[in-house]
Design a protein around this motif. Structure first.
Motif, PDB file in Angstrom:
ATOM      1  N   VAL A 165      40.454  43.739  26.806  1.00 30.36           N
ATOM      2  CA  VAL A 165      41.986  44.303  26.648  1.00 30.36           C
ATOM      3  C   VAL A 165      42.943  43.889  25.570  1.00 30.36           C
ATOM      4  N   GLY A 166      42.308  42.830  24.953  1.00 26.85           N
ATOM      5  CA  GLY A 166      43.144  42.127  23.831  1.00 26.85           C
ATOM      6  C   GLY A 166      42.728  41.166  23.027  1.00 26.85           C
ATOM      7  N   ARG A 167      42.357  41.110  22.137  1.00 29.44           N
ATOM      8  CA  ARG A 167      41.777  40.003  21.523  1.00 29.44           C
ATOM      9  C   ARG A 167      42.843  38.778  21.582  1.00 29.44           C
ATOM     10  N   GLY A 168      42.490  37.835  22.086  1.00 28.59           N
ATOM     11  CA  GLY A 168      43.441  36.464  22.226  1.00 28.59           C
ATOM     12  C   GLY A 168      44.160  36.595  23.313  1.00 28.59           C
ATOM     13  N   ARG A 169      43.885  37.457  24.346  1.00 36.52           N
ATOM     14  CA  ARG A 169      44.424  37.620  25.596  1.00 36.52           C
ATOM     15  C   ARG A 169      44.205  36.515  26.477  1.00 36.52           C
ATOM     16  N   ALA A 170      42.913  36.035  26.198  1.00 41.13           N
ATOM     17  CA  ALA A 170      42.504  34.879  27.199  1.00 41.13           C
ATOM     18  C   ALA A 170      43.355  33.618  27.060  1.00 41.13           C
ATOM     19  N   THR A 171      43.774  33.211  25.925  1.00 42.80           N
ATOM     20  CA  THR A 171      44.615  32.065  25.698  1.00 42.80           C
ATOM     21  C   THR A 171      46.023  32.483  25.808  1.00 42.80           C
ATOM     22  N   ASP A 172      46.187  33.852  26.131  1.00 41.75           N
ATOM     23  CA  ASP A 172      47.533  34.241  26.392  1.00 41.75           C
ATOM     24  C   ASP A 172      47.906  34.471  27.957  1.00 41.75           C
ATOM     25  N   SER A 173      46.992  33.870  28.755  1.00 40.09           N
ATOM     26  CA  SER A 173      47.073  33.818  30.178  1.00 40.09           C
ATOM     27  C   SER A 173      46.484  32.740  30.900  1.00 40.09           C
ATOM     28  N   ARG A 174      46.906  32.812  32.271  1.00 41.95           N
ATOM     29  CA  ARG A 174      46.467  31.470  32.987  1.00 41.95           C
ATOM     30  C   ARG A 174      45.086  31.853  33.543  1.00 41.95           C
ATOM     31  N   PRO A 175      44.026  30.788  33.319  1.00 43.54           N
ATOM     32  CA  PRO A 175      42.698  31.047  33.847  1.00 43.54           C
ATOM     33  C   PRO A 175      42.662  31.304  35.287  1.00 43.54           C
ATOM     34  N   PRO A 176      41.718  31.681  35.868  1.00 41.03           N
ATOM     35  CA  PRO A 176      41.731  31.841  37.394  1.00 41.03           C
ATOM     36  C   PRO A 176      41.634  30.429  38.056  1.00 41.03           C
ATOM     37  N   SER A 177      42.247  30.262  39.037  1.00 41.29           N
ATOM     38  CA  SER A 177      42.167  29.278  40.071  1.00 41.29           C
ATOM     39  C   SER A 177      40.785  29.110  40.758  1.00 41.29           C
ATOM     40  N   ARG A 178      40.092  28.154  41.612  1.00 44.55           N
ATOM     41  CA  ARG A 178      39.170  28.090  42.126  1.00 44.55           C
ATOM     42  C   ARG A 178      39.236  29.060  43.456  1.00 44.55           C
ATOM     43  N   ARG A 179      40.379  29.292  43.824  1.00 45.58           N
ATOM     44  CA  ARG A 179      40.321  30.559  45.055  1.00 45.58           C
ATOM     45  C   ARG A 179      40.263  31.623  44.419  1.00 45.58           C
ATOM     46  N   GLU A 180      40.998  32.354  43.275  1.00 43.48           N
ATOM     47  CA  GLU A 180      40.949  33.379  42.822  1.00 43.48           C
ATOM     48  C   GLU A 180      39.480  33.614  42.152  1.00 43.48           C
ATOM     49  N   LEU A 181      38.867  32.563  41.817  1.00 42.21           N
ATOM     50  CA  LEU A 181      37.422  32.639  41.369  1.00 42.21           C
ATOM     51  C   LEU A 181      36.539  33.051  42.601  1.00 42.21           C
ATOM     52  N   ALA A 182      36.793  32.433  43.566  1.00 39.09           N
ATOM     53  CA  ALA A 182      35.998  32.671  44.947  1.00 39.09           C
ATOM     54  C   ALA A 182      36.230  33.959  45.616  1.00 39.09           C
TER      55      ALA A 182
END
Length: 540
Positions: A165-182
């Motif tokens: 959705v936007g090159r560079g957005r991964a570093t502009d947002s919080r990574p998923p937590s373990r709960r969100e990943l589950a």
């Protein structure tokens, strides 16, 4: 019109040629340029519309943001819309751990699926109803999908989805937590049975129908992004990958400053045609950061590095040297590319900074311009509260998105306090002309040099960076103070435009038009800088 494609992302890059077999069944020569033709991918009619090239399939999969996933559960067919991303020759599908296809995919044998992605490019109007059609591109992929179990692979896929959705957005947002990943499930579908279908071109009526008295032709369709709408409380800059979606092209949207009181300097590259000692405005930022490294299946993509934003340009207090009795020669150069004309590049002087106007400036603008003397001759009604000022700011930003205006906020250079706003409008890169207006400044900053310095910055950008031949001002014939201020800039009164605009009270105003041309700019900038120098000396 032609369908507008979005900037390519990490998933649009093919993996290196290699022979491999992965745990999801993807195998074969990855260096092949075509997918093998199978019974399920062979068209029964119009076979000339079918394409098996990997590049064609990958381009459409990377362009589209969603797909339709077809599968069978308990003997019943299901089709669900979902998000997807391609990494190499594996298509990943996003879902919830509680959804039926994801539950069914837990089986060791996996889940047989069919995935379709379609881009509608136009509607075809034939003279006969039979020959009405559509121009489109479509990818259909068959295979068996498996659930992604490994945490590292799942994180890599979610990172790739966000980067899409936007090159560079991964570093502009919080990574998923373990709960969100589950709570998130991902399906992996090896791209093995894939075909592309498309229709292009015009009407294909029968020759006997060509003389029928009906309109026939194509209505092109495209997807165009609207102006980004920040969430409440957001003060972060508008990222480059959102500015790139502006209809006028990349780098035409403003950066939203972090806050009116926190200024972050930006590196500046002077315009190559700006002579030393003359005003130099900031060049637009490059619209793209370097591409993140594509991840092979099961690996985490390398995050993209950020581009640095442009530095606010500073005018040089010393004019271009000229021999005694001579006027500095104006720079003659090709006009800047069209997108630069619509870019609210940051600029800075000793008294004032000009930064792209943002909705976060509304409260500061309201506080700075509460004095009733500011509003009598403006095109907007004096706002009763900060919400009213927010509406005025939104009007300016909407006009910017439409390419009708380039708005800046004016900030006190020493304190960062909001003091007013100003804009370019009537922007015409073809005729190399622009108007300066929509200006209002807090009463406290009248006759302080702020307005003069702001105009110096705007004029310098127009003539020295954009290559303008003409800069225009319009003011109400009743506004004598504004007319005197424009004349002090060195502009020439050209005309009175009768009944030119309606005032907020409904009455018609006559507008006085002033202009400055490129040949007049060298003398004008010398006078303006001298006025500012004398003002500084007087303050001391």
């Amino acid at each position: 019109m032609v369908k507008q494609t979005q900037p390519q992302n990490t998933q649009s890059q093919n993996t290196q040629p290699q022979q491999q077999t992965d745990r999801h069944g993807g195998s074969g020569d990855r260096s092949g340029t075509r997918y093998p033709q199978t019974r399920r991918t062979t068209a029964s009619r119009d076979r000339g519309r079918t394409d098996y090239r990997r590049a064609a399939a990958h381009d459409l999969l990377d362009e589209a943001y969603h797909c339709h996933l077809g599968f069978v559960v308990d003997g019943e067919p299901r089709v669900l819309p979902t998000l997807h991303v391609r990494i190499g020759d594996v298509l990943y599908l996003h879902g919830s751990t509680g959804s039926r296809p994801l539950l069914a995919a837990r089986r060791e044998s996996g889940l047989p699926v069919c995935v379709a992605v379609t881009a509608l490019d136009g509607l075809v109007y034939g003279r006969s109803q039979f020959h009405h059609s559509a121009n489109y591109r479509s990818v259909v992929a068959h295979g068996t999908a498996h659930l992604v179990e490994g945490e590292a692979e799942k994180r890599a896929v979610l990172t790739a989805l966000v980067e899409k959705v936007g090159r560079g957005r991964a570093t502009d947002s919080r990574p998923p937590s373990r709960r969100e990943l589950a709570e998130t499930a991902v399906l992996a579908l090896p791209l093995r049975e894939v075909s592309v279908r498309s229709r292009t071109g015009g009407v294909r009526d029968e020759p006997a129908d060509h003389d029928l008295p009906y309109w026939a032709g194509v209505l092109p369709l495209r997807t165009v992004a609207g102006r980004p709408e920040p969430d409440a409380g957001v003060t972060a800059e508008l990222p480059a990958y959102l500015r790139d979606r502006h209809p006028s092209g990349p780098a035409t949207l403003p950066l939203s400053p972090p806050t009116p009181h926190s200024h972050t300097p930006h590196p500046h590259t002077p315009h190559p045609h700006t002579p030393a000692g003359r005003h130099a405005s900031a060049s637009p930022a490059s619209p793209h950061s370097p591409a993140p490294t594509p991840a092979r299946h099961g690996q985490t993509p390398t995050p993209a590095r950020h581009n640095t934003a442009p530095t606010p340009a500073r005018y040089n207090p010393a004019p271009t040297p000229a021999r005694h009795g001579q006027t500095p020669t104006p720079a003659r150069h090709n006009p800047a590319p069209t997108p630069a004309w619509y870019n609210a590049a940051p600029m800075a002087g000793d008294r004032v900074r000009l930064e792209p106007l943002a909705e976060s400036h509304a409260d500061g603008l309201y506080a700075a311009t509460r004095d009733p003397e500011v509003w009598p001759h403006l095109s907007a009604v004096r706002p009763a509260d900060p919400a009213g000022m927010a509406g005025i700011v939104r009007v300016a930003l909407d006009a910017h998105w439409r390419g009708e205006r380039v708005p800046w906020v004016q900030l006190d250079a020493a304190t960062g306090e909001v003091v007013g706003t100003t804009s370019y409008y009537e922007i015409n890169p073809v005729h190399r002309s622009v108007a300066i207006g929509h200006t209002f400044l807090g009463r406290r900053w009248w006759r302080t040099g702020v307005n003069t310095e702001a105009k110096l910055l705007l004029l310098g950008r127009a003539f020295d960076v954009l290559g303008a031949e003409r800069v225009v001002w319009h003011t109400d014939i009743r506004n004598e103070r504004s007319q005197r201020a424009i004349e002090r800039l060195g502009a020439t009164r050209e005309a009175v435009l009768r009944r030119h605009r309606q005032r907020p009270d409904g009455s018609w105003r006559d507008t006085v038009q002033y202009a400055m041309i490129a040949d007049e700019w060298p003398k004008a900038q010398v006078r303006l800088r001298e006025r500012l120098r004398l003002a500084v000396a007087a303050e001391r």
